[in-house]
Scaffold this motif. Sequence first.
Motif, PDB file in Angstrom:
ATOM      1  N   ALA A  76       0.867  -1.190  -0.084  1.00  0.00           N
ATOM      2  CA  ALA A  76       0.006   0.061   0.129  1.00  0.00           C
ATOM      3  C   ALA A  76       0.973   1.441  -0.142  1.00  0.00           C
ATOM      4  N   LYS A  77       0.386   2.279  -0.662  1.00  0.00           N
ATOM      5  CA  LYS A  77       1.484   3.297  -0.840  1.00  0.00           C
ATOM      6  C   LYS A  77       1.120   4.632  -0.070  1.00  0.00           C
ATOM      7  N   ASP A  78       0.034   4.428   0.726  1.00  0.00           N
ATOM      8  CA  ASP A  78      -0.288   5.516   1.584  1.00  0.00           C
ATOM      9  C   ASP A  78      -1.365   5.075   2.484  1.00  0.00           C
ATOM     10  N   SER A  79      -1.604   6.057   3.514  1.00  0.00           N
ATOM     11  CA  SER A  79      -2.459   5.800   4.535  1.00  0.00           C
ATOM     12  C   SER A  79      -4.055   5.397   3.972  1.00  0.00           C
TER      13      SER A  79
ATOM     14  N   PRO B  34      -0.630  12.369   2.728  1.00  0.00           N
ATOM     15  CA  PRO B  34      -1.050  11.264   3.361  1.00  0.00           C
ATOM     16  C   PRO B  34       0.133  10.694   3.938  1.00  0.00           C
ATOM     17  N   ALA B  35      -0.198  10.051   4.957  1.00  0.00           N
ATOM     18  CA  ALA B  35       0.767   9.266   5.759  1.00  0.00           C
ATOM     19  C   ALA B  35       1.361   8.113   5.205  1.00  0.00           C
ATOM     20  N   LYS B  36       2.598   7.809   5.379  1.00  0.00           N
ATOM     21  CA  LYS B  36       3.252   6.332   4.779  1.00  0.00           C
ATOM     22  C   LYS B  36       2.489   5.362   5.761  1.00  0.00           C
ATOM     23  N   PRO B  37       2.414   3.999   5.169  1.00  0.00           N
ATOM     24  CA  PRO B  37       1.485   3.166   5.875  1.00  0.00           C
ATOM     25  C   PRO B  37       2.430   2.851   7.208  1.00  0.00           C
TER      26      PRO B  37
END
Length: 357
Positions: free
Chosen positions: A53-56, A225-228
């Motif tokens: 997954a690339k972002d939150s 967006p936050a990184k996972p």
Amino acid sequence: MRAKRFICFRIDGRGSLVDAYEMTDRKTATRQRKTRRDAPPPLPRAPLSVVDAKDSAALFHRLAVASALRITEAGRVFLAEDAMAPTHKLRVALRRHRSLLKLFAAHLSPGFLAAQSEQAKAIAARLAPIRETDVMVTETLPALAGRWETANELSPAAATRRQRALAALSRKLEKNAERARTALRRDPEFSLALCDLLLDLNAELAAPSGRTDAPCAAARPAKRPAKPRRLARAALDAAARKLARFGNRLDTLTIDKRHEMRKKAKTLRYAVEFFGPLFDPLDAKPYRKALRRLQDSFGVLNDAADLEKLRSVQLSTTLRPFVEAAIEEVREHASREYALAKTTWADFDKRRPFWRK
């Protein structure tokens, strides 16, 4: 003869939820149908991996799809089978979904978060009394019977009477649970509430242009967006802190607070299951096992609280004294187990969080 009401899930060729609606029986037309004017694309048959997954937003989308599929399957089985196991699975699926929403609360739109949380909570609340009775019949009372069987404080005749009373109590509670499950499965309001939850969730998860990794409509807009892994660490840290607030004052916790601590342990366990694949699985596995041991050590405290609810159940004058004796014995057993729970907590608290290694 009253027509049977049940829910019908319409599934596409890939096994994904498309629609759900209430029916009376095969001889009649649809009585009420829950649908959307713009039908959302069906969910994928299996959840996608969270690892890439690339972002939150993409991370939530993948976890929420898995949650929707889990609720769909558990709901389908519950409404089709009159058994104990489906009740537990549906309740766990709803509890996991609520935990997922809490963990991503800062990244979701307030309207979606509030609606999904309230819907899941209301459905789970109707399942709770049935599940509590099932646990008493399959776990609490058999364990109590075993302890009483090995005790020598009663004469053989008195011990036999007590065991027979427990067996009679188990049969009565099992019948009560069966009636409650049947009534709930046939209640159209329950079925439609489950439909609303699933269809609302499916509509929000519908990705634009058919992309399964695109942000869903529920995601709160964010400039960055936050990184996972960063989001996962923050969510796991928050869940662990909330549990520690209770664990660090075990000596002063009331019965209600001990139950709250057990719920915090569940939330942390679900967070570990959600985000564990983002980290080293060899580090996550022992942490998860230790967390489960901690949660189980507090289970007997919940059993004692559930047994006390039997005081409000209509029982014969013959069974009533045995119920009081059972409540007292389980209370004493819970006190002994609570001492062990302190040791379990101390052992767990020493573990370094795997997500911080």
